[in-house]
Write an enzyme that holds these catalytic residues in place. Structure first.
Site, PDB file in Angstrom:
ATOM      1  N   LYS A   1       2.398  -3.286   7.413  1.00 24.00           N
ATOM      2  CA  LYS A   1       2.583  -3.493   5.970  1.00 24.00           C
ATOM      3  C   LYS A   1       4.023  -3.163   5.573  1.00 24.00           C
ATOM      4  O   LYS A   1       4.629  -3.882   4.771  1.00 24.00           O
ATOM      5  CB  LYS A   1       1.606  -2.635   5.157  1.00 24.00           C
ATOM      6  CG  LYS A   1       0.152  -3.047   5.234  1.00 24.00           C
ATOM      7  CD  LYS A   1      -0.142  -4.425   4.648  1.00 24.00           C
ATOM      8  CE  LYS A   1      -0.016  -4.484   3.138  1.00 24.00           C
ATOM      9  NZ  LYS A   1      -0.508  -5.805   2.614  1.00 24.00           N
TER      10      LYS A   1
ATOM     11  N   TYR B   1      -1.415  -0.265  11.215  1.00 20.45           N
ATOM     12  CA  TYR B   1      -1.660  -0.942   9.928  1.00 20.45           C
ATOM     13  C   TYR B   1      -0.491  -0.718   8.972  1.00 20.45           C
ATOM     14  O   TYR B   1       0.113  -1.672   8.477  1.00 20.45           O
ATOM     15  CB  TYR B   1      -2.964  -0.440   9.289  1.00 20.45           C
ATOM     16  CG  TYR B   1      -3.071  -0.754   7.809  1.00 20.45           C
ATOM     17  CD1 TYR B   1      -3.142  -2.067   7.356  1.00 20.45           C
ATOM     18  CD2 TYR B   1      -3.078   0.273   6.847  1.00 20.45           C
ATOM     19  CE1 TYR B   1      -3.218  -2.363   5.992  1.00 20.45           C
ATOM     20  CE2 TYR B   1      -3.162  -0.011   5.491  1.00 20.45           C
ATOM     21  CZ  TYR B   1      -3.226  -1.331   5.069  1.00 20.45           C
ATOM     22  OH  TYR B   1      -3.296  -1.620   3.717  1.00 20.45           O
TER      23      TYR B   1
ATOM     24  N   THR C   1       0.833  -1.208   0.000  1.00 19.15           N
ATOM     25  CA  THR C   1       0.000   0.000   0.000  1.00 19.15           C
ATOM     26  C   THR C   1       0.869   1.259   0.000  1.00 19.15           C
ATOM     27  O   THR C   1       1.994   1.240   0.513  1.00 19.15           O
ATOM     28  CB  THR C   1      -0.909   0.005   1.253  1.00 19.15           C
ATOM     29  OG1 THR C   1      -1.420   1.321   1.463  1.00 19.15           O
ATOM     30  CG2 THR C   1      -0.146  -0.380   2.516  1.00 19.15           C
ATOM     31  N   ASP C   2       0.319   2.351  -0.517  1.00 19.53           N
ATOM     32  CA  ASP C   2       1.052   3.629  -0.483  1.00 19.53           C
ATOM     33  C   ASP C   2       1.195   4.145   0.955  1.00 19.53           C
ATOM     34  O   ASP C   2       2.009   5.032   1.221  1.00 19.53           O
ATOM     35  CB  ASP C   2       0.370   4.689  -1.362  1.00 19.53           C
ATOM     36  CG  ASP C   2      -1.049   5.055  -0.921  1.00 19.53           C
ATOM     37  OD1 ASP C   2      -1.597   4.396  -0.009  1.00 19.53           O
ATOM     38  OD2 ASP C   2      -1.606   6.012  -1.499  1.00 19.53           O
ATOM     39  N   GLU C   3       0.408   3.574   1.893  1.00 19.20           N
ATOM     40  CA  GLU C   3       0.451   4.083   3.273  1.00 19.20           C
ATOM     41  C   GLU C   3       1.790   3.815   3.946  1.00 19.20           C
ATOM     42  O   GLU C   3       2.101   4.443   4.964  1.00 19.20           O
ATOM     43  CB  GLU C   3      -0.722   3.512   4.080  1.00 19.20           C
ATOM     44  CG  GLU C   3      -2.041   3.901   3.446  1.00 19.20           C
ATOM     45  CD  GLU C   3      -3.274   3.631   4.301  1.00 19.20           C
ATOM     46  OE1 GLU C   3      -3.177   3.631   5.528  1.00 19.20           O
ATOM     47  OE2 GLU C   3      -4.339   3.433   3.699  1.00 19.20           O
TER      48      GLU C   3
HETATM   49  P1  NAD Z   1      -9.859  -6.921   3.016  1.00 20.43           P
HETATM   50  O1  NAD Z   1      -9.760  -6.611   4.466  1.00 20.43           O
HETATM   51  O2  NAD Z   1     -11.116  -6.623   2.290  1.00 20.43           O
HETATM   52  O3  NAD Z   1      -9.586  -8.499   2.797  1.00 20.43           O
HETATM   53  C1  NAD Z   1      -8.572  -9.186   3.459  1.00 20.43           C
HETATM   54  C2  NAD Z   1      -8.774 -10.678   3.226  1.00 20.43           C
HETATM   55  O4  NAD Z   1      -7.681 -11.374   3.850  1.00 20.43           O
HETATM   56  C3  NAD Z   1     -10.064 -11.229   3.836  1.00 20.43           C
HETATM   57  O5  NAD Z   1     -10.685 -12.114   2.927  1.00 20.43           O
HETATM   58  C4  NAD Z   1      -9.583 -11.962   5.076  1.00 20.43           C
HETATM   59  O6  NAD Z   1     -10.417 -13.061   5.440  1.00 20.43           O
HETATM   60  C5  NAD Z   1      -8.202 -12.431   4.636  1.00 20.43           C
HETATM   61  N1  NAD Z   1      -7.294 -12.657   5.767  1.00 20.43           N
HETATM   62  C6  NAD Z   1      -7.067 -11.834   6.815  1.00 20.43           C
HETATM   63  N2  NAD Z   1      -6.194 -12.401   7.672  1.00 20.43           N
HETATM   64  C7  NAD Z   1      -5.841 -13.592   7.127  1.00 20.43           C
HETATM   65  C8  NAD Z   1      -4.942 -14.629   7.518  1.00 20.43           C
HETATM   66  N3  NAD Z   1      -4.246 -14.568   8.660  1.00 20.43           N
HETATM   67  N4  NAD Z   1      -4.805 -15.710   6.710  1.00 20.43           N
HETATM   68  C9  NAD Z   1      -5.532 -15.804   5.563  1.00 20.43           C
HETATM   69  N5  NAD Z   1      -6.390 -14.866   5.156  1.00 20.43           N
HETATM   70  C10 NAD Z   1      -6.548 -13.759   5.916  1.00 20.43           C
HETATM   71  O7  NAD Z   1      -8.611  -6.226   2.344  1.00 20.43           O
HETATM   72  P2  NAD Z   1      -8.484  -5.527   0.909  1.00 20.43           P
HETATM   73  O8  NAD Z   1      -8.976  -4.153   0.999  1.00 20.43           O
HETATM   74  O9  NAD Z   1      -9.024  -6.453  -0.126  1.00 20.43           O
HETATM   75  O10 NAD Z   1      -6.896  -5.452   0.774  1.00 20.43           O
HETATM   76  C11 NAD Z   1      -6.154  -6.524   0.191  1.00 20.43           C
HETATM   77  C12 NAD Z   1      -4.680  -6.173   0.199  1.00 20.43           C
HETATM   78  O11 NAD Z   1      -4.465  -4.979  -0.542  1.00 20.43           O
HETATM   79  C13 NAD Z   1      -4.124  -5.889   1.604  1.00 20.43           C
HETATM   80  O12 NAD Z   1      -2.846  -6.491   1.683  1.00 20.43           O
HETATM   81  C14 NAD Z   1      -4.051  -4.376   1.685  1.00 20.43           C
HETATM   82  O13 NAD Z   1      -3.012  -3.978   2.532  1.00 20.43           O
HETATM   83  C15 NAD Z   1      -3.772  -4.017   0.240  1.00 20.43           C
HETATM   84  N6  NAD Z   1      -4.248  -2.694  -0.197  1.00 20.43           N
HETATM   85  C16 NAD Z   1      -5.552  -2.321   0.025  1.00 20.43           C
HETATM   86  C17 NAD Z   1      -5.998  -1.087  -0.442  1.00 20.43           C
HETATM   87  C18 NAD Z   1      -7.434  -0.657  -0.264  1.00 20.43           C
HETATM   88  O14 NAD Z   1      -7.765   0.495  -0.577  1.00 20.43           O
HETATM   89  N7  NAD Z   1      -8.335  -1.500   0.214  1.00 20.43           N
HETATM   90  C19 NAD Z   1      -5.120  -0.236  -1.116  1.00 20.43           C
HETATM   91  C20 NAD Z   1      -3.798  -0.644  -1.326  1.00 20.43           C
HETATM   92  C21 NAD Z   1      -3.384  -1.888  -0.869  1.00 20.43           C
HETATM   93  P1  TYD Z   2     -10.373   4.569   4.940  1.00 21.91           P
HETATM   94  O1  TYD Z   2     -11.390   4.159   3.921  1.00 21.91           O
HETATM   95  O2  TYD Z   2     -10.438   3.958   6.301  1.00 21.91           O
HETATM   96  O3  TYD Z   2      -8.948   4.329   4.260  1.00 21.91           O
HETATM   97  P2  TYD Z   2      -7.459   4.773   4.768  1.00 21.91           P
HETATM   98  O4  TYD Z   2      -7.533   5.254   6.158  1.00 21.91           O
HETATM   99  O5  TYD Z   2      -6.706   3.481   4.658  1.00 21.91           O
HETATM  100  O6  TYD Z   2      -7.019   5.807   3.794  1.00 21.91           O
HETATM  101  O7  TYD Z   2     -10.456   6.129   5.119  1.00 21.91           O
HETATM  102  C1  TYD Z   2     -10.292   7.002   4.020  1.00 21.91           C
HETATM  103  C2  TYD Z   2     -10.318   8.427   4.525  1.00 21.91           C
HETATM  104  O8  TYD Z   2     -11.641   8.710   5.025  1.00 21.91           O
HETATM  105  C3  TYD Z   2      -9.396   8.662   5.707  1.00 21.91           C
HETATM  106  O9  TYD Z   2      -8.821   9.974   5.584  1.00 21.91           O
HETATM  107  C4  TYD Z   2     -10.285   8.589   6.925  1.00 21.91           C
HETATM  108  C5  TYD Z   2     -11.615   9.093   6.398  1.00 21.91           C
HETATM  109  N1  TYD Z   2     -12.817   8.507   7.039  1.00 21.91           N
HETATM  110  C6  TYD Z   2     -13.815   9.364   7.550  1.00 21.91           C
HETATM  111  O10 TYD Z   2     -13.709  10.607   7.495  1.00 21.91           O
HETATM  112  N2  TYD Z   2     -14.918   8.793   8.127  1.00 21.91           N
HETATM  113  C7  TYD Z   2     -15.074   7.437   8.221  1.00 21.91           C
HETATM  114  O11 TYD Z   2     -16.093   6.963   8.784  1.00 21.91           O
HETATM  115  C8  TYD Z   2     -14.041   6.584   7.689  1.00 21.91           C
HETATM  116  C9  TYD Z   2     -14.173   5.075   7.779  1.00 21.91           C
HETATM  117  C10 TYD Z   2     -12.944   7.178   7.096  1.00 21.91           C
END
Ligand code: NAD
Ligand code: TYD
Length: 340
Positions: free
Chosen positions: A159, A155, A130-132
């Site tokens: 990562k 988090y 992630t970019d975070e």
């Molecule tokens: P999510 O939380 O929706 O899904 C995570 C999945 O991993 C779930 O199906 C969960 O059951 C499974 N999981 C959790 N712990 C586990 C374990 N110990 N063993 C096996 N499975 C397990 O997450 P997401 O939003 O789909 O993100 C997927 C990946 O992409 C993550 O690594 C996250 O850091 C990365 N990512 C997410 C975003 C975003 O905006 N959502 C952006 C950039 C990168």
């Molecule tokens: P989020 O979707 O949790 O992603 P991330 O924190 O990983 O970027 O949040 C996106 C942005 O929205 C973040 O700046 C926090 C804000 N946010 C709110 O203002 N209210 C909310 O209820 C949530 C869940 C997030």
């Protein structure tokens, strides 16, 4: 012939990735290793039920025996094995409540997966990050692949730790891994704890929309299908050992996103509630994705103006999915199939 172990395939991005492969790489064999935490939902994957080229393995990436069951399933399907690693604890607010599950899955789990993958001599390993991990930006500038890691939440720290373990495996063992770092995603199947689906769900029900702090934190939004296509490009054509940023130059303040969701749904702005800020809240994320564009020819296909309404439409037409996630009924399916 390619066989892929996808970890976290029952979550948001993992399930979208599996759907992309089902259509664009129908000859590939797929093993989905997922622990089915609260974020894993098999109702995201009903299209795979009974598919001959697909196996679901319920298991924890931090438990070597579980990971071995996934490899056994992959060997049974045949072909050369690669791994795309999505599984993670992924929500910043939960990591503020408790960091331990994040260390357990994101750090320990990644190391267990790396060890098993190396022992099995896999072809390629894509680590989805992630970019975070880069921390927070001021009003200007972009994260490049050279930006130093400076994570601020449990988090993002977990990562970043996993990214460094992947780096160490590459450097020490010549392990064939690649790392991707993407900005915030939105789209179908996103768990309604993240900003966009939470706001869609609450606005739909006429509930107040909680906006943290002044609402001026900036995120760089990418449609999940674009992210999945970028991961596929990295898997197929990326240079081993490299890191690729993924993003679409699509920065918005949170309050702008919330207003837009309300206007798309025809709901009043009076639903907006400014609430106490998230502790340590990163101010701005913005990705420079020129490397993947230049080297792999990937570009986002979806514009925000088009994909946000598409996403809202998806949640409208999948109201039952959303309701079952929000009221917990999606876990019943799991209990019926796996006893809990
Ligand atoms: P999510 O939380 O929706 O899904 C995570 C999945 O991993 C779930 O199906 C969960 O059951 C499974 N999981 C959790 N712990 C586990 C374990 N110990 N063993 C096996 N499975 C397990 O997450 P997401 O939003 O789909 O993100 C997927 C990946 O992409 C993550 O690594 C996250 O850091 C990365 N990512 C997410 C975003 C975003 O905006 N959502 C952006 C950039 C990168
Ligand atoms: P989020 O979707 O949790 O992603 P991330 O924190 O990983 O970027 O949040 C996106 C942005 O929205 C973040 O700046 C926090 C804000 N946010 C709110 O203002 N209210 C909310 O209820 C949530 C869940 C997030």
């Amino acid at each position: 012939m390619k066989t892929l172990i996808v970890t976290g395939g029952a979550g948001f991005i993992g399930s979208n990735f599996l759907h992309l492969l089902r259509v664009s790489r129908p000859e590939w064999k797929l093993v989905n290793l997922d622990a089915l935490t609260y974020a894993g939902n098999l109702e995201n994957l009903v299209a795979f039920e009974g598919a001959a080229n697909y196996r679901f393995v319920r298991g924890d990436i931090a438990v070597r025996e579980d990971v071995e069951r996934a490899f056994a399933a992959a060997v049974e399907l045949g072909g050369t094995v690669s791994v795309v690693h999505f599984a993670a604890e992924s929500h910043v607010d939960r990591s503020i409540q408790s960091g331990l599950p994040f260390v357990q899955t994101n750090v320990l789990g990644t190391q267990v997966l790396l060890d098993a993958s190396r022992a099995h001599g896999i072809e390629r390993f894509v680590h989805v990050s992630t970019d975070e991990v880069y921390g927070s930006l001021g009003d200007s500038g972009y994260f490049t692949e050279e930006t130093p890691l400076a994570p601020n939440s449990p988090y993002s720290a977990s990562k970043a730790a996993s990214d460094l373990l992947v780096r160490a495996a590459i450097h020490t063992h010549g392990f064939p891994a690649l790392v991707t770092r993407c900005s915030n995603n939105y789209g179908p199947y996103q768990f309604p704890e993240k900003l966009i689906p939470l706001m869609i769900a609450k606005a739909g029900d006429g509930e107040p929309l909680p906006v943290y702090g002044d609402g001026k934190n900036v995120r760089d939004w990418l449609y999940v299908v674009d992210h999945c296509e970028a991961i596929l490009a990295v898997l197929e054509r990326g240079k081993l050992g490299e890191t690729y940023n993924i993003g679409g130059h699509n920065e918005y303040e949170n309050i702008a996103i919330v207003r837009r969701v309300l206007s798309e749904l025809g709901k009043p702005e009076s639903l907006i509630r400014y609430v106490k800020d998230r502790p340590g809240h990163d101010r701005r994320y913005a990705i420079d994705a020129s490397k993947i564009e230049r080297e792999l020819g990937w570009r986002p296909r979806f514009r925000f103006e088009q994909a946000l309404p598409l996403t809202i439409e998806w949640y409208r037409t999948h109201a039952a999915w959303l309701q079952r996630v929000r009221n917990g009924a999606y876990r019943e399916y799991l209990v019926r199939q796996y006893g809990g």
